[in-house]
Design a protein around this motif. Sequence first.
Motif, mmCIF file in Angstrom:
data_model
loop_
_atom_site.group_PDB
_atom_site.id
_atom_site.type_symbol
_atom_site.label_atom_id
_atom_site.label_comp_id
_atom_site.label_asym_id
_atom_site.label_seq_id
_atom_site.Cartn_x
_atom_site.Cartn_y
_atom_site.Cartn_z
ATOM 1 N N SER A 70 20.864 -3.840 11.093
ATOM 2 C CA SER A 70 19.541 -4.433 11.211
ATOM 3 C C SER A 70 19.558 -5.862 11.757
ATOM 4 O O SER A 70 18.692 -6.659 11.447
ATOM 5 N N TRP A 71 20.558 -6.197 12.564
ATOM 6 C CA TRP A 71 20.602 -7.512 13.195
ATOM 7 C C TRP A 71 19.665 -7.476 14.399
ATOM 8 O O TRP A 71 20.064 -7.147 15.515
ATOM 9 N N THR A 72 18.428 -7.782 14.193
ATOM 10 C CA THR A 72 17.425 -7.703 15.250
ATOM 11 C C THR A 72 17.324 -9.035 15.982
ATOM 12 O O THR A 72 17.103 -10.074 15.368
ATOM 13 N N THR A 73 17.489 -8.988 17.294
ATOM 14 C CA THR A 73 17.406 -10.202 18.096
ATOM 15 C C THR A 73 16.070 -10.261 18.829
ATOM 16 O O THR A 73 15.388 -9.260 19.012
ATOM 17 N N ASN A 74 15.706 -11.467 19.260
ATOM 18 C CA ASN A 74 14.448 -11.646 19.986
ATOM 19 C C ASN A 74 14.642 -11.340 21.470
ATOM 20 O O ASN A 74 15.705 -10.865 21.891
ATOM 21 N N ALA A 75 13.605 -11.644 22.266
ATOM 22 C CA ALA A 75 13.652 -11.322 23.697
ATOM 23 C C ALA A 75 14.763 -12.065 24.418
ATOM 24 O O ALA A 75 15.237 -11.626 25.472
ATOM 25 N N ALA A 76 15.201 -13.178 23.862
ATOM 26 C CA ALA A 76 16.274 -13.956 24.473
ATOM 27 C C ALA A 76 17.647 -13.578 23.928
ATOM 28 O O ALA A 76 18.645 -14.212 24.269
ATOM 29 N N GLY A 77 17.696 -12.559 23.059
ATOM 30 C CA GLY A 77 18.973 -12.079 22.561
ATOM 31 C C GLY A 77 19.561 -12.851 21.403
ATOM 32 O O GLY A 77 20.750 -12.716 21.109
ATOM 33 N N SER A 78 18.754 -13.647 20.714
ATOM 34 C CA SER A 78 19.263 -14.410 19.572
ATOM 35 C C SER A 78 18.460 -14.104 18.321
ATOM 36 O O SER A 78 17.366 -13.542 18.384
ATOM 37 N N ALA A 79 19.020 -14.484 17.180
ATOM 38 C CA ALA A 79 18.332 -14.290 15.902
ATOM 39 C C ALA A 79 18.731 -15.408 14.954
ATOM 40 O O ALA A 79 19.901 -15.814 14.905
ATOM 41 N N LEU A 80 17.766 -15.923 14.222
ATOM 42 C CA LEU A 80 18.034 -16.923 13.194
ATOM 43 C C LEU A 80 18.255 -16.188 11.884
ATOM 44 O O LEU A 80 17.365 -15.471 11.417
ATOM 45 N N VAL A 81 19.442 -16.330 11.298
ATOM 46 C CA VAL A 81 19.785 -15.566 10.105
ATOM 47 C C VAL A 81 20.315 -16.485 9.017
ATOM 48 O O VAL A 81 20.898 -17.542 9.307
ATOM 49 N N PRO A 82 20.125 -16.113 7.759
ATOM 50 C CA PRO A 82 20.722 -16.885 6.666
ATOM 51 C C PRO A 82 22.233 -16.703 6.648
ATOM 52 O O PRO A 82 22.756 -15.669 7.099
ATOM 53 N N LEU A 83 22.908 -17.682 6.139
ATOM 54 C CA LEU A 83 24.371 -17.679 6.137
ATOM 55 C C LEU A 83 24.945 -16.447 5.457
ATOM 56 O O LEU A 83 25.980 -15.907 5.879
ATOM 57 N N GLN A 84 24.264 -15.945 4.427
ATOM 58 C CA GLN A 84 24.811 -14.806 3.685
ATOM 59 C C GLN A 84 24.912 -13.533 4.516
ATOM 60 O O GLN A 84 25.600 -12.598 4.118
ATOM 61 N N ARG A 85 24.229 -13.496 5.672
ATOM 62 C CA ARG A 85 24.349 -12.316 6.517
ATOM 63 C C ARG A 85 25.785 -12.099 6.989
ATOM 64 O O ARG A 85 26.189 -10.974 7.310
ATOM 65 N N LEU A 86 26.564 -13.164 7.042
ATOM 66 C CA LEU A 86 27.951 -13.026 7.490
ATOM 67 C C LEU A 86 28.789 -12.204 6.525
ATOM 68 O O LEU A 86 29.855 -11.711 6.894
ATOM 69 N N THR A 87 28.322 -12.048 5.285
ATOM 70 C CA THR A 87 29.070 -11.219 4.340
ATOM 71 C C THR A 87 29.047 -9.756 4.766
ATOM 72 O O THR A 87 29.900 -8.972 4.344
ATOM 73 N N GLU A 88 28.072 -9.371 5.608
ATOM 74 C CA GLU A 88 27.995 -7.996 6.091
ATOM 75 C C GLU A 88 29.038 -7.697 7.165
ATOM 76 O O GLU A 88 29.318 -6.528 7.449
ATOM 77 N N VAL A 89 29.579 -8.745 7.771
ATOM 78 C CA VAL A 89 30.593 -8.584 8.819
ATOM 79 C C VAL A 89 31.803 -9.440 8.466
ATOM 80 O O VAL A 89 32.259 -10.269 9.251
ATOM 81 N N SER A 90 32.299 -9.226 7.280
ATOM 82 C CA SER A 90 33.381 -10.062 6.755
ATOM 83 C C SER A 90 34.662 -9.950 7.582
ATOM 84 O O SER A 90 35.536 -10.820 7.504
#
Length: 330
Positions: A238-258
């Motif tokens: 569910s890493w959804t990016t905007n039209a420019a291909g980026s997304a602002l995410v909280p730091l804890q999201r990195l635990t999903e891709v440890s």
Amino acid sequence: MTTALFRPANVIRHAHSARRRALLGRATAWAITCAVPLRARAQARVPRRVVVMNWELTETLLALGHAPIGIPLPSWYSSTIVAPPLPRGVADTGLLYQPNFEMLVALAPDLMIVTPGHASILPALQRIAPTLTLGAYMSDAHPYARLCEETRAMASAFDTDSRASALIDATTQNTQAVEQRLGLQPDRTRAPVIVAEAIDDRHLRVYGSGSLFDDMLRGIGVSNAVNPPASANHATASWTTNAAGSALVPLQRLTEVSHAGVLLISPLQPDVLTTLKKNPLWRALPAVRERRVAQLPVIAPYGGLVSMQRFVTAVEAALDTISTGRGGLA
């Protein structure tokens, strides 16, 4: 529309009117695409006095061997784009989307390169000089291919198609060389990475599908953890990016891709670096504990082909740093 917006238009209408009418008579000559016949372009006067209303497009103009006479906030270009270097004496035309119209009139450009974001003031700009609109690649689903097309379109406006071909070829060759070197050391490219900017000690801007960085990672055979494989579970996907291909995410999201390495784009502000290194969540991340973090130099996420060459070279160096256990933040 506010009174402030009308005031520059009044100045423009009454300044150098005869010259502007002559320039507007040639406006269609500058509405150039790759398909414009060479004979037609040869008959048009090549622009000499060019104002660029965007830093990333300024990079491309410089890479094609031409220097602008004015851009918005030249110091910002030098701190965010870096290369090619901006020559001395380039005039400051004001803010990105709120230019100094009096300055633009005084500069007397014979071409202004603008972006789709300038649509609301385009009629006012066209009273000063013909315009060429580029920069749509920044929100294109396939930004790298579109960037190459727009690089050719800009070169076409100056009748220097060969320069665009050489720049595109150099970028392709550089990307392929990095891919080949990494391919000889599969341990360096097997694990995916996250390319991100640290906004503060709790949020990252990550670059995924639809970004230039993602296109370049694909080009050198490095997996982007923001784009999980089809077999990933729903939460990870569910890493959804905007039209420019980026997304602002909280730091804890990195635990999903440890398992992913983290490549942070410079500049990393000193106060952000200090608080980030003190953040218990950051310190607990496997990538941080295992020194799988590297800092990239200043590279514009939506920059031109020179920026993309610098990016793939920097990623190669960062992967070497991580693979040898030298990763981490200074």
